[in-house]
Enzyme design. Structure first.
Site, mmCIF file in Angstrom:
data_model
loop_
_atom_site.group_PDB
_atom_site.id
_atom_site.type_symbol
_atom_site.label_atom_id
_atom_site.label_comp_id
_atom_site.label_asym_id
_atom_site.label_seq_id
_atom_site.Cartn_x
_atom_site.Cartn_y
_atom_site.Cartn_z
ATOM 1 N N ASN A 1 49.659 36.745 -39.412
ATOM 2 C CA ASN A 1 49.652 38.204 -39.619
ATOM 3 C C ASN A 1 49.587 38.931 -38.407
ATOM 4 O O ASN A 1 49.026 38.532 -37.500
ATOM 5 C CB ASN A 1 48.612 38.760 -40.790
ATOM 6 C CG ASN A 1 47.199 38.473 -40.085
ATOM 7 O OD1 ASN A 1 46.823 37.632 -39.680
ATOM 8 N ND2 ASN A 1 46.563 39.739 -40.373
ATOM 9 N N ILE A 2 50.508 40.065 -38.781
ATOM 10 C CA ILE A 2 50.638 40.855 -37.240
ATOM 11 C C ILE A 2 50.405 42.508 -37.595
ATOM 12 O O ILE A 2 51.301 42.945 -38.556
ATOM 13 C CB ILE A 2 52.043 40.853 -36.584
ATOM 14 C CG1 ILE A 2 52.134 39.237 -36.263
ATOM 15 C CG2 ILE A 2 52.121 41.723 -35.623
ATOM 16 C CD1 ILE A 2 53.710 38.969 -35.921
ATOM 17 N N GLU A 3 49.428 43.194 -37.522
ATOM 18 C CA GLU A 3 49.172 44.555 -37.598
ATOM 19 C C GLU A 3 49.607 45.380 -36.560
ATOM 20 O O GLU A 3 49.775 45.070 -35.211
ATOM 21 C CB GLU A 3 47.663 44.707 -37.997
ATOM 22 C CG GLU A 3 46.901 43.884 -39.033
ATOM 23 C CD GLU A 3 45.419 43.980 -39.313
ATOM 24 O OE1 GLU A 3 44.805 43.383 -39.959
ATOM 25 O OE2 GLU A 3 44.865 44.649 -38.255
ATOM 26 N N CYS B 1 52.859 40.013 -42.969
ATOM 27 C CA CYS B 1 51.837 39.123 -43.284
ATOM 28 C C CYS B 1 52.459 37.673 -42.704
ATOM 29 O O CYS B 1 53.509 37.513 -42.776
ATOM 30 C CB CYS B 1 51.885 39.052 -44.900
ATOM 31 S SG CYS B 1 51.309 40.513 -45.912
ATOM 32 N N GLU C 1 52.878 34.818 -44.300
ATOM 33 C CA GLU C 1 53.624 34.247 -45.160
ATOM 34 C C GLU C 1 55.058 34.616 -44.925
ATOM 35 O O GLU C 1 56.069 33.800 -44.776
ATOM 36 C CB GLU C 1 53.378 34.563 -46.658
ATOM 37 C CG GLU C 1 52.000 34.026 -47.213
ATOM 38 C CD GLU C 1 50.908 34.951 -47.044
ATOM 39 O OE1 GLU C 1 50.819 35.788 -46.171
ATOM 40 O OE2 GLU C 1 50.368 35.460 -48.341
ATOM 41 N N CYS D 1 50.136 38.498 -51.201
ATOM 42 C CA CYS D 1 50.208 39.703 -51.531
ATOM 43 C C CYS D 1 51.547 39.858 -52.380
ATOM 44 O O CYS D 1 52.204 39.193 -52.546
ATOM 45 C CB CYS D 1 50.138 40.922 -50.426
ATOM 46 S SG CYS D 1 51.729 40.940 -49.469
ATOM 47 N N CYS E 1 54.818 39.410 -50.358
ATOM 48 C CA CYS E 1 54.986 38.032 -50.096
ATOM 49 C C CYS E 1 55.331 37.362 -51.259
ATOM 50 O O CYS E 1 56.251 36.598 -51.326
ATOM 51 C CB CYS E 1 53.558 37.538 -49.339
ATOM 52 S SG CYS E 1 53.439 37.978 -47.764
#
Length: 102
Positions: free
Chosen positions: A40-42, A51, A53, A85, A88
């Site tokens: 995941n990359i925020e 996300c 996935e 989520c 995804c």
């Protein structure tokens, strides 16, 4: 240890999650036998977070073109199971078959 699990755990360590502190890694086995991982990359526009996935799926699709997902595994640092989520799930549904194992 299962290769899919190993790659998902390794991807989780690369997570960029400075806001939630919730590290997620994923590994996807495609029908051609290739495994791709993602984390995941925020970012500051939290709604624009990507996300793990989707990163893993997009890595595979951008490398080999459209293909079906055979299996997808998601790992977090949470003790309880954490399902993909809604966004995804939609992406998974587009590249899954009736035999896809999540």
């Amino acid at each position: 240890m299962n290769k899919l699990l190993e790659q998902a755990i390794a991807a989780r360590q690369k997570s960029h999650s400075p806001y939630s502190k919730f590290k997620v890694g994923s590994a996807v086995l495609f029908e051609n036998g290739q495994i791709f991982s993602g984390s995941n990359i925020e970012n500051a526009s939290y709604g624009g977070t990507v996300c793990a996935e989707r990163v893993a799926i997009w890595n595979g699709i951008s490398t080999y073109g459209e293909m079906k997902i055979k299996e997808i595994l998601v790992v977090t640092d949470s003790e309880k199971a954490w399902p993909p989520c809604g966004m995804c799930r939609q992406v998974i549904a587009e590249f899954a078959s009736d035999e896809t194992f999540i």
